[in-house]
Write a protein that holds these residues in place. Structure first.
Motif, PDB file in Angstrom:
ATOM      1  N   ALA A   5       0.841  -1.200   0.000  1.00  0.00           N
ATOM      2  CA  ALA A   5       0.000   0.000   0.000  1.00  0.00           C
ATOM      3  C   ALA A   5       0.872   1.245   0.000  1.00  0.00           C
ATOM      4  N   VAL A   6       0.362   2.290  -0.643  1.00  0.00           N
ATOM      5  CA  VAL A   6       1.040   3.588  -0.664  1.00  0.00           C
ATOM      6  C   VAL A   6      -0.018   4.657  -0.450  1.00  0.00           C
ATOM      7  N   THR A   7       0.235   5.582   0.484  1.00  0.00           N
ATOM      8  CA  THR A   7      -0.689   6.697   0.680  1.00  0.00           C
ATOM      9  C   THR A   7       0.067   8.012   0.596  1.00  0.00           C
ATOM     10  N   PHE A   8      -0.607   8.997   0.051  1.00  0.00           N
ATOM     11  CA  PHE A   8      -0.083  10.351  -0.059  1.00  0.00           C
ATOM     12  C   PHE A   8      -1.017  11.265   0.719  1.00  0.00           C
ATOM     13  N   THR A   9      -0.458  12.039   1.643  1.00  0.00           N
ATOM     14  CA  THR A   9      -1.257  12.989   2.413  1.00  0.00           C
ATOM     15  C   THR A   9      -0.539  14.329   2.446  1.00  0.00           C
ATOM     16  N   VAL A  23       4.557  10.723   2.150  1.00  0.00           N
ATOM     17  CA  VAL A  23       4.365   9.441   1.481  1.00  0.00           C
ATOM     18  C   VAL A  23       4.556   8.340   2.509  1.00  0.00           C
ATOM     19  N   GLU A  24       3.585   7.440   2.609  1.00  0.00           N
ATOM     20  CA  GLU A  24       3.724   6.285   3.493  1.00  0.00           C
ATOM     21  C   GLU A  24       3.629   5.028   2.642  1.00  0.00           C
ATOM     22  N   LYS A  26       3.749   0.876   2.725  1.00  0.00           N
ATOM     23  CA  LYS A  26       3.633  -0.303   3.593  1.00  0.00           C
ATOM     24  C   LYS A  26       3.969  -1.542   2.790  1.00  0.00           C
ATOM     25  N   TYR A  88       0.577   7.936  -8.277  1.00  0.00           N
ATOM     26  CA  TYR A  88       0.138   9.096  -7.516  1.00  0.00           C
ATOM     27  C   TYR A  88      -1.217   9.566  -8.014  1.00  0.00           C
ATOM     28  N   PRO A  91      -4.319  13.832  -3.363  1.00  0.00           N
ATOM     29  CA  PRO A  91      -5.161  13.522  -2.205  1.00  0.00           C
ATOM     30  C   PRO A  91      -6.130  14.642  -1.853  1.00  0.00           C
TER      31      PRO A  91
END
Length: 93
Positions: A5-9, A23-24, A26, A88, A91
């Motif tokens: 998983a990849v999250t952008f906040t 960027v996180e 997992k 990307y 967000p």
């Protein structure tokens, strides 16, 4: 390295105003080694990367927003970056 998983906040302004996005990533098998993890999202480098102690991911920051659809590339400083299937998507806004 395995990425699940990849999250952008948006980066909190109070954290440091030079960062635009957090960027996180997992997954697993992120090794702590002399040649550190490096990554880009499109042409934007992921900076200030901190690998979790368990080796199950990392957190980093971007100084600019990449274009929508830019792919995450990852590797180590002494290896080539490998393009992932993660892209990307803004967000916010």
């Amino acid at each position: 390295m395995e990425i699940t998983a990849v999250t952008f906040t948006p980066s909190p302004v109070e954290a440091d105003p030079i960062w635009v996005l957090r960027v996180e990533v997992k997954g697993g098998e992120f090794q702590h080694r002399a040649a550190p993890v490096v990554a880009t999202v499109g042409d934007v480098p992921v900076e200030a990367i901190i690998v979790r102690a368990a080796g199950d991911g990392f957190v980093g920051h971007l100084r600019a927003s990449p274009p929508d659809g830019a792919k995450l590339k990852i590797g180590y400083l002494d290896t080539e970056l490998v393009e992932t299937d993660f892209t990307y998507s803004a967000p916010f806004g």
